[in-house]
Motif scaffolding. Structure first.
Motif, PDB file in Angstrom:
ATOM      1  N   ALA A 174      30.935  41.992  24.781  1.00 21.49           N
ATOM      2  CA  ALA A 174      31.078  43.196  25.595  1.00 21.49           C
ATOM      3  C   ALA A 174      30.943  42.891  27.077  1.00 21.49           C
ATOM      4  CB  ALA A 174      30.048  44.239  25.169  1.00 21.49           C
ATOM      5  N   VAL A 175      29.957  42.071  27.441  1.00 18.60           N
ATOM      6  CA  VAL A 175      29.730  41.813  28.863  1.00 18.60           C
ATOM      7  C   VAL A 175      30.898  41.047  29.477  1.00 18.60           C
ATOM      8  CG1 VAL A 175      28.459  39.629  28.587  1.00 18.60           C
ATOM      9  CG2 VAL A 175      27.973  41.094  30.541  1.00 18.60           C
ATOM     10  N   VAL A 176      31.491  40.140  28.722  1.00 18.29           N
ATOM     11  CA  VAL A 176      32.614  39.361  29.239  1.00 18.29           C
ATOM     12  C   VAL A 176      33.842  40.238  29.437  1.00 18.29           C
ATOM     13  CG1 VAL A 176      34.275  37.576  28.587  1.00 18.29           C
ATOM     14  CG2 VAL A 176      31.828  37.121  28.415  1.00 18.29           C
ATOM     15  N   VAL A 177      34.138  41.085  28.455  1.00 20.26           N
ATOM     16  CA  VAL A 177      35.299  41.972  28.565  1.00 20.26           C
ATOM     17  C   VAL A 177      35.114  42.953  29.715  1.00 20.26           C
ATOM     18  CG1 VAL A 177      36.640  43.768  27.385  1.00 20.26           C
ATOM     19  CG2 VAL A 177      35.897  41.715  26.131  1.00 20.26           C
ATOM     20  N   ASP A 178      33.923  43.505  29.838  1.00 22.11           N
ATOM     21  CA  ASP A 178      33.670  44.491  30.887  1.00 22.11           C
ATOM     22  C   ASP A 178      33.714  43.863  32.279  1.00 22.11           C
ATOM     23  OD1 ASP A 178      33.408  46.475  29.014  1.00 22.11           O
ATOM     24  OD2 ASP A 178      31.229  46.390  28.946  1.00 22.11           O
ATOM     25  N   ASP A 179      33.123  42.681  32.432  1.00 23.80           N
ATOM     26  CA  ASP A 179      33.172  42.029  33.740  1.00 23.80           C
ATOM     27  C   ASP A 179      34.615  41.758  34.157  1.00 23.80           C
ATOM     28  OD1 ASP A 179      30.462  42.033  34.229  1.00 23.80           O
ATOM     29  OD2 ASP A 179      30.123  39.970  33.577  1.00 23.80           O
ATOM     30  N   ALA A 180      35.441  41.329  33.206  1.00 20.73           N
ATOM     31  CA  ALA A 180      36.844  41.058  33.531  1.00 20.73           C
ATOM     32  C   ALA A 180      37.584  42.342  33.879  1.00 20.73           C
ATOM     33  CB  ALA A 180      37.520  40.353  32.359  1.00 20.73           C
ATOM     34  N   ASP A 181      37.407  43.381  33.071  1.00 14.92           N
ATOM     35  CA  ASP A 181      38.130  44.629  33.310  1.00 14.92           C
ATOM     36  C   ASP A 181      37.682  45.319  34.595  1.00 14.92           C
ATOM     37  OD1 ASP A 181      39.568  44.168  31.032  1.00 14.92           O
ATOM     38  OD2 ASP A 181      38.677  45.781  29.845  1.00 14.92           O
ATOM     39  N   GLN A 182      36.437  45.119  34.981  1.00 16.81           N
ATOM     40  CA  GLN A 182      35.947  45.724  36.221  1.00 16.81           C
ATOM     41  C   GLN A 182      36.219  44.848  37.445  1.00 16.81           C
ATOM     42  OE1 GLN A 182      31.737  46.875  34.903  1.00 16.81           O
ATOM     43  NE2 GLN A 182      32.383  48.676  36.048  1.00 16.81           N
ATOM     44  N   GLY A 183      36.761  43.659  37.241  1.00 18.46           N
ATOM     45  CA  GLY A 183      37.040  42.780  38.361  1.00 18.46           C
ATOM     46  C   GLY A 183      35.791  42.251  39.037  1.00 18.46           C
ATOM     47  N   ILE A 184      34.747  41.991  38.238  1.00 12.02           N
ATOM     48  CA  ILE A 184      33.487  41.516  38.800  1.00 12.02           C
ATOM     49  C   ILE A 184      33.651  40.075  39.278  1.00 12.02           C
ATOM     50  CG2 ILE A 184      31.059  41.035  38.324  1.00 12.02           C
ATOM     51  CD1 ILE A 184      31.854  44.045  38.404  1.00 12.02           C
ATOM     52  N   THR A 185      33.300  39.826  40.536  1.00 11.65           N
ATOM     53  CA  THR A 185      33.409  38.480  41.101  1.00 11.65           C
ATOM     54  C   THR A 185      32.079  37.747  41.108  1.00 11.65           C
ATOM     55  OG1 THR A 185      32.966  39.221  43.368  1.00 11.65           O
ATOM     56  CG2 THR A 185      35.265  39.251  42.624  1.00 11.65           C
ATOM     57  N   ASP A 186      30.975  38.498  41.141  1.00 12.97           N
ATOM     58  CA  ASP A 186      29.654  37.897  41.270  1.00 12.97           C
ATOM     59  C   ASP A 186      28.656  38.588  40.353  1.00 12.97           C
ATOM     60  OD1 ASP A 186      29.337  35.998  43.970  1.00 12.97           O
ATOM     61  OD2 ASP A 186      31.051  37.379  44.017  1.00 12.97           O
ATOM     62  N   VAL A 187      27.960  37.784  39.565  1.00 12.05           N
ATOM     63  CA  VAL A 187      26.935  38.290  38.654  1.00 12.05           C
ATOM     64  C   VAL A 187      25.583  37.820  39.161  1.00 12.05           C
ATOM     65  CG1 VAL A 187      26.018  38.181  36.310  1.00 12.05           C
ATOM     66  CG2 VAL A 187      28.493  38.342  36.675  1.00 12.05           C
ATOM     67  N   VAL A 188      24.700  38.775  39.443  1.00 12.25           N
ATOM     68  CA  VAL A 188      23.337  38.492  39.878  1.00 12.25           C
ATOM     69  C   VAL A 188      22.416  39.078  38.826  1.00 12.25           C
ATOM     70  CG1 VAL A 188      21.601  38.812  41.689  1.00 12.25           C
ATOM     71  CG2 VAL A 188      24.038  38.604  42.302  1.00 12.25           C
TER      72      VAL A 188
END
Length: 296
Positions: A174-188
Protein backbone atom coordinates in the motif's frame (compact mmCIF):
# COMPACT_ATOMS: atom_id res chain seq x y z
CA UNK A 1 10.37 14.31 -9.58
CA UNK A 2 12.02 17.73 -9.78
CA UNK A 3 9.62 19.43 -7.36
CA UNK A 4 9.69 18.33 -3.75
CA UNK A 5 6.60 16.57 -2.44
CA UNK A 6 6.63 15.03 1.04
CA UNK A 7 3.98 13.36 3.14
CA UNK A 8 2.94 12.33 6.62
CA UNK A 9 1.09 9.01 6.73
CA UNK A 10 -0.17 8.07 10.20
CA UNK A 11 -2.18 4.97 11.06
CA UNK A 12 -5.32 6.13 12.91
CA UNK A 13 -5.00 3.54 15.68
CA UNK A 14 -5.12 6.34 18.20
CA UNK A 15 -4.13 9.99 18.65
CA UNK A 16 -0.67 11.31 17.85
CA UNK A 17 1.96 11.43 20.61
CA UNK A 18 5.26 13.29 21.00
CA UNK A 19 7.16 10.79 18.83
CA UNK A 20 4.56 11.22 16.08
CA UNK A 21 4.91 14.99 16.37
CA UNK A 22 8.68 14.82 15.87
CA UNK A 23 8.27 12.71 12.71
CA UNK A 24 5.48 14.89 11.30
CA UNK A 25 7.36 18.08 12.12
CA UNK A 26 10.57 16.90 10.43
CA UNK A 27 8.66 15.92 7.30
CA UNK A 28 6.81 19.25 7.27
CA UNK A 29 9.95 21.35 7.79
CA UNK A 30 11.88 19.43 5.15
CA UNK A 31 9.12 20.06 2.62
CA UNK A 32 8.52 23.70 3.45
CA UNK A 33 12.24 24.55 3.59
CA UNK A 34 12.55 23.12 0.06
CA UNK A 35 9.56 25.18 -1.11
CA UNK A 36 7.66 21.95 -1.72
CA UNK A 37 4.31 20.39 -0.94
CA UNK A 38 3.37 18.37 2.13
CA UNK A 39 0.58 15.83 1.85
CA UNK A 40 -1.44 13.94 4.45
CA UNK A 41 -2.35 10.28 3.97
CA UNK A 42 -4.42 8.30 6.47
CA UNK A 43 -3.22 4.69 6.45
CA UNK A 44 -6.44 3.03 7.53
CA UNK A 45 -6.15 -0.30 5.68
CA UNK A 46 -6.59 -2.23 8.95
CA UNK A 47 -10.07 -1.26 10.21
CA UNK A 48 -9.95 -3.34 13.42
CA UNK A 49 -7.00 -1.19 14.55
CA UNK A 50 -8.65 2.13 13.66
CA UNK A 51 -11.25 3.27 16.22
CA UNK A 52 -13.93 5.70 15.15
CA UNK A 53 -12.86 9.31 15.45
CA UNK A 54 -9.11 8.66 15.58
CA UNK A 55 -8.42 10.03 12.10
CA UNK A 56 -10.36 13.21 12.87
CA UNK A 57 -8.43 13.61 16.12
CA UNK A 58 -5.12 13.29 14.25
CA UNK A 59 -6.11 16.03 11.83
CA UNK A 60 -7.10 18.33 14.70
CA UNK A 61 -3.77 17.69 16.40
CA UNK A 62 -1.78 18.50 13.26
CA UNK A 63 -3.72 21.70 12.76
CA UNK A 64 -3.19 22.72 16.40
CA UNK A 65 0.57 22.51 15.82
CA UNK A 66 0.34 24.52 12.60
CA UNK A 67 1.13 21.52 10.40
CA UNK A 68 -1.27 22.29 7.56
CA UNK A 69 -1.17 19.96 4.57
CA UNK A 70 -1.64 20.62 0.86
CA UNK A 71 -4.48 19.16 -1.17
CA UNK A 72 -7.07 16.62 -0.08
CA UNK A 73 -6.37 13.87 2.44
CA UNK A 74 -5.71 10.49 0.81
CA UNK A 75 -7.54 7.63 2.55
CA UNK A 76 -6.20 4.12 2.04
CA UNK A 77 -9.64 2.59 2.51
CA UNK A 78 -10.52 4.05 -0.91
CA UNK A 79 -7.55 2.47 -2.68
CA UNK A 80 -8.49 -1.19 -3.12
CA UNK A 81 -8.51 -1.10 -6.94
CA UNK A 82 -5.04 0.46 -7.11
CA UNK A 83 -3.55 -2.11 -4.75
CA UNK A 84 -5.20 -4.99 -6.60
CA UNK A 85 -3.85 -3.78 -9.94
CA UNK A 86 -0.34 -3.60 -8.50
CA UNK A 87 -0.61 -7.08 -7.00
CA UNK A 88 -1.75 -8.52 -10.35
CA UNK A 89 1.28 -6.96 -12.06
CA UNK A 90 3.55 -8.64 -9.52
CA UNK A 91 1.79 -11.98 -10.00
CA UNK A 92 2.22 -11.69 -13.76
CA UNK A 93 5.97 -11.20 -13.22
CA UNK A 94 6.21 -14.22 -10.93
CA UNK A 95 7.12 -11.96 -8.01
CA UNK A 96 4.06 -12.62 -5.83
CA UNK A 97 2.67 -15.96 -4.72
CA UNK A 98 -0.14 -17.33 -2.49
CA UNK A 99 0.88 -18.74 0.88
CA UNK A 100 -1.18 -20.87 3.26
CA UNK A 101 1.42 -21.02 6.05
CA UNK A 102 0.76 -19.63 9.51
CA UNK A 103 3.26 -17.85 11.74
CA UNK A 104 2.95 -20.72 14.21
CA UNK A 105 4.16 -23.20 11.58
CA UNK A 106 7.41 -21.38 10.93
CA UNK A 107 8.01 -20.00 14.44
CA UNK A 108 11.33 -21.86 14.71
CA UNK A 109 12.73 -19.95 11.71
CA UNK A 110 14.06 -16.37 11.81
CA UNK A 111 12.19 -15.52 8.58
CA UNK A 112 9.49 -17.22 6.55
CA UNK A 113 11.23 -20.17 4.79
CA UNK A 114 9.41 -19.77 1.48
CA UNK A 115 7.58 -23.09 1.68
CA UNK A 116 4.81 -21.99 -0.71
CA UNK A 117 7.04 -20.44 -3.37
CA UNK A 118 6.52 -23.34 -5.77
CA UNK A 119 2.90 -23.97 -4.87
CA UNK A 120 0.50 -23.63 -1.95
CA UNK A 121 1.55 -26.04 0.76
CA UNK A 122 -1.98 -26.63 2.09
CA UNK A 123 -4.50 -26.19 -0.75
CA UNK A 124 -7.98 -25.22 0.36
CA UNK A 125 -6.81 -23.09 3.26
CA UNK A 126 -6.97 -19.28 3.23
CA UNK A 127 -3.91 -17.72 1.62
CA UNK A 128 -1.91 -14.56 1.99
CA UNK A 129 0.08 -13.11 -0.92
CA UNK A 130 3.83 -12.75 -0.45
CA UNK A 131 6.63 -11.03 -2.35
CA UNK A 132 9.36 -13.24 -3.84
CA UNK A 133 12.22 -11.35 -2.25
CA UNK A 134 14.77 -13.73 -3.79
CA UNK A 135 13.80 -12.86 -7.37
CA UNK A 136 13.51 -9.10 -7.28
CA UNK A 137 16.13 -6.38 -7.21
CA UNK A 138 19.16 -7.63 -5.22
CA UNK A 139 21.01 -6.20 -3.46
CA UNK A 140 19.07 -3.05 -2.65
CA UNK A 141 21.21 0.03 -2.07
CA UNK A 142 20.40 3.65 -1.41
CA UNK A 143 21.82 6.72 0.28
CA UNK A 144 19.88 7.67 3.35
CA UNK A 145 20.05 11.42 3.88
CA UNK A 146 21.07 10.96 7.52
CA UNK A 147 22.43 7.43 7.92
CA UNK A 148 24.33 7.31 4.63
CA UNK A 149 24.93 4.31 2.39
CA UNK A 150 22.59 1.37 2.94
CA UNK A 151 22.88 -2.09 1.41
CA UNK A 152 20.49 -4.97 2.06
CA UNK A 153 19.74 -8.31 0.46
CA UNK A 154 15.95 -8.53 0.81
CA UNK A 155 16.12 -12.33 0.62
CA UNK A 156 17.71 -12.28 4.08
CA UNK A 157 14.67 -10.38 5.37
CA UNK A 158 12.11 -12.87 4.02
CA UNK A 159 9.10 -12.84 1.72
CA UNK A 160 6.99 -10.04 3.12
CA UNK A 161 3.17 -10.23 3.03
CA UNK A 162 1.45 -8.01 0.46
CA UNK A 163 -2.14 -9.06 1.16
CA UNK A 164 -3.24 -10.81 4.32
CA UNK A 165 -5.30 -13.98 4.63
CA UNK A 166 -8.28 -11.93 5.78
CA UNK A 167 -8.15 -9.96 2.52
CA UNK A 168 -6.78 -6.77 4.05
CA UNK A 169 -3.88 -5.08 2.29
CA UNK A 170 -0.50 -5.05 3.97
CA UNK A 171 1.56 -1.94 4.60
CA UNK A 172 4.46 -2.65 2.22
CA UNK A 173 2.39 -2.77 -0.97
CA UNK A 174 0.00 0.00 0.00
CA UNK A 175 2.70 2.50 0.92
CA UNK A 176 4.60 1.94 -2.32
CA UNK A 177 1.52 2.31 -4.52
CA UNK A 178 0.36 5.40 -2.66
CA UNK A 179 3.75 7.12 -2.72
CA UNK A 180 3.95 6.58 -6.48
CA UNK A 181 0.39 7.73 -7.17
CA UNK A 182 0.84 10.82 -5.02
CA UNK A 183 4.14 11.70 -6.68
CA UNK A 184 6.05 11.61 -3.40
CA UNK A 185 9.69 12.60 -3.93
CA UNK A 186 10.91 12.51 -0.33
CA UNK A 187 10.03 10.22 2.56
CA UNK A 188 10.91 11.41 6.07
CA UNK A 189 10.11 8.86 8.78
CA UNK A 190 11.41 7.04 11.87
CA UNK A 191 14.47 4.84 11.95
CA UNK A 192 12.30 1.85 12.87
CA UNK A 193 11.16 1.76 9.22
CA UNK A 194 14.64 1.78 7.69
CA UNK A 195 14.70 -2.01 7.24
CA UNK A 196 11.32 -1.85 5.47
CA UNK A 197 12.93 0.18 2.71
CA UNK A 198 14.56 -2.81 0.90
CA UNK A 199 11.17 -4.43 0.25
CA UNK A 200 9.75 -1.09 -0.83
CA UNK A 201 12.62 -0.49 -3.24
CA UNK A 202 12.10 -3.99 -4.67
CA UNK A 203 8.44 -3.19 -5.24
CA UNK A 204 9.21 0.20 -6.77
CA UNK A 205 11.66 -1.43 -9.17
CA UNK A 206 9.26 -4.23 -10.14
CA UNK A 207 6.36 -1.83 -10.70
CA UNK A 208 8.41 0.75 -12.58
CA UNK A 209 7.86 3.46 -9.99
CA UNK A 210 10.19 6.37 -9.22
CA UNK A 211 12.36 5.93 -6.14
CA UNK A 212 11.92 8.68 -3.55
CA UNK A 213 14.76 9.92 -1.38
CA UNK A 214 14.72 8.71 2.23
CA UNK A 215 15.52 10.46 5.48
CA UNK A 216 15.18 8.21 8.53
CA UNK A 217 15.03 9.93 11.90
CA UNK A 218 16.40 8.83 15.29
CA UNK A 219 13.59 7.63 17.50
CA UNK A 220 12.15 9.26 20.59
CA UNK A 221 12.27 6.82 23.49
CA UNK A 222 10.54 6.71 26.85
CA UNK A 223 12.11 6.36 30.28
CA UNK A 224 12.26 2.58 29.78
CA UNK A 225 14.35 3.01 26.65
CA UNK A 226 11.58 1.76 24.36
CA UNK A 227 10.31 3.65 21.33
CA UNK A 228 7.57 6.07 22.26
CA UNK A 229 4.40 4.57 20.80
CA UNK A 230 0.67 4.13 21.23
CA UNK A 231 1.30 0.55 22.34
CA UNK A 232 3.48 1.89 25.16
CA UNK A 233 0.67 4.25 26.20
CA UNK A 234 2.44 7.42 25.13
CA UNK A 235 0.29 10.42 26.09
CA UNK A 236 -1.76 12.03 23.35
CA UNK A 237 -0.75 15.43 22.02
CA UNK A 238 -2.84 18.31 23.33
CA UNK A 239 -4.65 20.75 21.08
CA UNK A 240 -4.95 23.76 23.39
CA UNK A 241 -2.56 26.53 22.42
CA UNK A 242 -1.04 26.99 25.87
CA UNK A 243 0.18 23.38 25.94
CA UNK A 244 1.03 23.22 22.23
CA UNK A 245 3.62 26.03 22.22
CA UNK A 246 6.20 24.46 24.59
CA UNK A 247 5.66 21.02 23.04
CA UNK A 248 6.43 22.36 19.58
CA UNK A 249 9.62 23.93 20.93
CA UNK A 250 10.54 20.61 22.59
CA UNK A 251 10.00 18.76 19.31
CA UNK A 252 12.31 21.19 17.48
CA UNK A 253 14.90 20.60 20.19
CA UNK A 254 14.54 16.84 19.80
CA UNK A 255 15.31 17.36 16.10
CA UNK A 256 18.60 19.08 17.02
CA UNK A 257 17.43 22.33 15.45
CA UNK A 258 18.40 24.44 18.49
CA UNK A 259 15.36 26.73 18.42
CA UNK A 260 15.89 30.03 20.28
CA UNK A 261 14.94 29.66 23.93
CA UNK A 262 12.91 32.83 23.70
CA UNK A 263 10.52 31.17 21.24
CA UNK A 264 9.40 28.46 23.68
CA UNK A 265 6.22 30.38 24.47
CA UNK A 266 5.87 32.10 21.09
CA UNK A 267 2.83 31.50 18.87
CA UNK A 268 2.97 28.38 16.72
CA UNK A 269 3.11 30.34 13.48
CA UNK A 270 6.15 32.29 14.73
CA UNK A 271 7.98 29.15 15.87
CA UNK A 272 7.32 27.40 12.56
CA UNK A 273 8.41 30.36 10.47
CA UNK A 274 11.78 30.40 12.24
CA UNK A 275 12.07 26.62 12.06
CA UNK A 276 11.31 26.41 8.33
CA UNK A 277 13.92 29.04 7.52
CA UNK A 278 16.56 27.42 9.75
CA UNK A 279 15.83 23.74 9.03
CA UNK A 280 19.02 21.75 8.50
CA UNK A 281 19.38 17.99 8.12
CA UNK A 282 23.09 18.48 8.83
CA UNK A 283 22.22 19.39 12.42
CA UNK A 284 20.60 16.02 13.07
CA UNK A 285 22.80 13.78 15.19
CA UNK A 286 22.06 10.24 13.98
CA UNK A 287 23.34 8.30 16.98
CA UNK A 288 22.30 10.51 19.88
CA UNK A 289 19.77 8.90 22.21
CA UNK A 290 16.60 10.94 22.49
CA UNK A 291 14.73 10.31 25.72
CA UNK A 292 11.33 11.93 25.91
CA UNK A 293 12.05 15.64 26.18
CA UNK A 294 8.48 16.91 26.18
CA UNK A 295 7.55 19.24 29.04
CA UNK A 296 5.13 17.76 31.56
Amino acid sequence: MSRYRGRFAPTPSGPLHFGSLVAALASFLDARHAGGEWRLRIEDIDPPRCPAGAADAIQRQLEAFGLHWDGPVLWQHDRDDAYQAALERLIDQGLAYPCSCSRKQWRDYPIYPGWCREGVREPGKPVAWRLRSDLGLRPVTWEDRLFGHQCFDPATLGDVVLRRKDGLWAYQLAVVVDDADQGITDVVRGLDLLDNTPWQRQLQHALGYPEPRYLHLPLIVGENGQKLSKQNLAPALPTDDEAVRPLLHAALTALDQAPPAGLASAPVVEQLAQAVAAWSVARLQPHRERPLAAPT
